[in-house]
Motif scaffolding. Sequence first.
Motif, PDB file in Angstrom:
ATOM      1  N   ARG A 260       0.851  -1.194   0.000  1.00  0.00           N
ATOM      2  CA  ARG A 260       0.000   0.000   0.000  1.00  0.00           C
ATOM      3  C   ARG A 260       0.890   1.249   0.000  1.00  0.00           C
ATOM      4  NH1 ARG A 260      -2.856  -3.522  -0.921  1.00  0.00           N
ATOM      5  NH2 ARG A 260      -4.832  -4.144   0.027  1.00  0.00           N
TER       6      ARG A 260
ATOM      7  N   ALA B 263      -9.682  -0.242   5.166  1.00  0.00           N
ATOM      8  CA  ALA B 263      -8.910  -1.300   4.514  1.00  0.00           C
ATOM      9  C   ALA B 263      -9.532  -1.689   3.174  1.00  0.00           C
ATOM     10  CB  ALA B 263      -8.814  -2.523   5.425  1.00  0.00           C
ATOM     11  N   VAL B 264     -10.852  -1.892   3.152  1.00  0.00           N
ATOM     12  CA  VAL B 264     -11.525  -2.292   1.912  1.00  0.00           C
ATOM     13  C   VAL B 264     -11.522  -1.144   0.901  1.00  0.00           C
ATOM     14  CG1 VAL B 264     -13.702  -3.082   0.915  1.00  0.00           C
ATOM     15  CG2 VAL B 264     -12.929  -4.008   3.106  1.00  0.00           C
TER      16      VAL B 264
ATOM     17  N   SER C  68      -9.368   1.182   0.562  1.00  0.00           N
ATOM     18  CA  SER C  68      -8.022   1.382   0.027  1.00  0.00           C
ATOM     19  C   SER C  68      -7.708   0.367  -1.070  1.00  0.00           C
ATOM     20  CB  SER C  68      -6.997   1.284   1.157  1.00  0.00           C
ATOM     21  OG  SER C  68      -7.280   2.240   2.165  1.00  0.00           O
ATOM     22  N   LYS C  69      -8.117  -0.880  -0.860  1.00  0.00           N
ATOM     23  CA  LYS C  69      -7.902  -1.892  -1.908  1.00  0.00           C
ATOM     24  C   LYS C  69      -8.792  -1.605  -3.115  1.00  0.00           C
ATOM     25  CE  LYS C  69      -7.340  -6.841  -2.712  1.00  0.00           C
ATOM     26  NZ  LYS C  69      -5.912  -6.705  -3.080  1.00  0.00           N
TER      27      LYS C  69
ATOM     28  N   ASP D 209      -8.452  -8.918  -8.604  1.00  0.00           N
ATOM     29  CA  ASP D 209      -8.169  -7.792  -7.719  1.00  0.00           C
ATOM     30  C   ASP D 209      -7.286  -6.834  -8.504  1.00  0.00           C
ATOM     31  OD1 ASP D 209      -5.677  -8.956  -7.751  1.00  0.00           O
ATOM     32  OD2 ASP D 209      -5.574  -9.320  -5.593  1.00  0.00           O
TER      33      ASP D 209
ATOM     34  N   VAL E 264     -11.319  -8.328  -2.992  1.00  0.00           N
ATOM     35  CA  VAL E 264     -11.492  -6.911  -2.647  1.00  0.00           C
ATOM     36  C   VAL E 264     -12.389  -6.765  -1.430  1.00  0.00           C
ATOM     37  CG1 VAL E 264     -12.294  -4.668  -3.469  1.00  0.00           C
ATOM     38  CG2 VAL E 264     -11.085  -6.218  -5.031  1.00  0.00           C
TER      39      VAL E 264
ATOM     40  N   ALA F  88     -10.398  -7.467   1.461  1.00  0.00           N
ATOM     41  CA  ALA F  88      -9.049  -6.880   1.393  1.00  0.00           C
ATOM     42  C   ALA F  88      -8.004  -7.969   1.617  1.00  0.00           C
ATOM     43  CB  ALA F  88      -8.896  -5.750   2.403  1.00  0.00           C
TER      44      ALA F  88
END
Length: 457
Positions: free
Chosen positions: A40, A132-133, A135-136, A287, A310, A313
């Motif tokens: 990330r 978290a989700v 961002s992915k 993904d 996704v 994540a």
Amino acid sequence: MSDVTTTDLYEVTMALTYLREGMRAPATFSLFVRDLPPGRGFLVAAGLEPALDLLAGYRVTDEDVRDFAAALHRPPEDLEPLRGLTFDGEVRAVPEGHVVLAGEPLLEVTAPLPQAQLVETCLLNQLCHQTAVASKAARCVLAAAGHPVVDFALRRSHGPWAGWQAARVGALVGFAATSNVAAAGLLGIPASGTMAHSYVEAFPGEEEAFRAFARAHPGPVTFLVDTYDTERGVLTAARVLREIGRGPGCAIRLDSGDLGKLARRARSLLDAAGLPDVRIVASGGLDEYAVSGLVRGGAPIDVYAVGTKVGVAADAPALDAAYKLVEYDGRPVMKLSSAKMTTPGRKQVFRRPGRPDVIALRGEDPPGSAQRLLRTVMRDGRRTGPHDRWEYARARCAHDVAALPAGARRIDRPEPWLPVLSRALDDLTSRVRGELEWQFRPEHLGVTGPGGPDDLF
């Protein structure tokens, strides 16, 4: 299940102790991510809106007290000080959709110490998972390079509520649609779906399945073509679409195999059949890494449907997030633990175009034309404005992601974009750390080793 009792037990034991000790002075807690997960270069703030809804309705009821007492194996009267407790504090936070970096507060709570403590778990739960989700998901939008991305995560998300959150944050970061019917209706975003392999298998053959589907659905249709033999499925779909006069808006979906190779062959067959407007949708374990590979490889795929990896994540399912006390009763405090040291005081984050963010003290003036990220979103336990719509968050996300350095946006081996501390915050940190280290020297604790204080360590 009560939102109040959906918490860690130690929040209850600490809050009860504070109340019994009369420790009700204002406390400020900062919620932040210590380090970005591997893979990330940035995070996208998400989860604030549901967290504010929770705080606005927060109240410890008689039933909550009984549940707390049962968990502690104590009579309910022992927990009487908690009865009726509400949240009437202040929340300053980064609005959803903004890019956030390691160490930057996503949120700061200032409230009487028992209140600020008791809401820790629910705030971490809301913000960590959704950030978290989100961002992915944002990385999937980057990888798709302008092609629409659709959320297919519901069936393998960690429960219905997590599926709803995945659909919402997907819309927030730029997804075009979701398979989740409830989320589509509540959020006002397009619902998307085709057919399963079982549907095709239920008919004598693919042609019968496709024709039945087209009869039931008069608008544009999408046919799943890889149940048996993909090339034959594409040819069958093309023949049915041509014979029933469907074309623009229709699509075929590829769900398995070498998606790049299959998409190129399918595109050739569709074009040869006079159906250049029929799109190709790809799904099946995708993904950002898989999407990026397909895009860079020139695969003629028009829409990417991403799901399990996704929605959970998968490569970074948890954030190293913390909710730490930074000020109590006007006194800045910090933690000195190895590798987990915090910085004291209430914060502000300044965003500077083309330069690293600055984590500063709340009262500092912005450097130049820098933007303040933390905004007061709740005061006296009430929202300071209307609910923030996901459409606004989507615009913030698009702006912030576009402004990141190329290295931070990179899908493979991104370079994390890191903030810096202001001089005032750095000075305060050094001063408080020095005071604490002096206070806890062995001679001040009345503890010595066999040869005196210096031999203790």
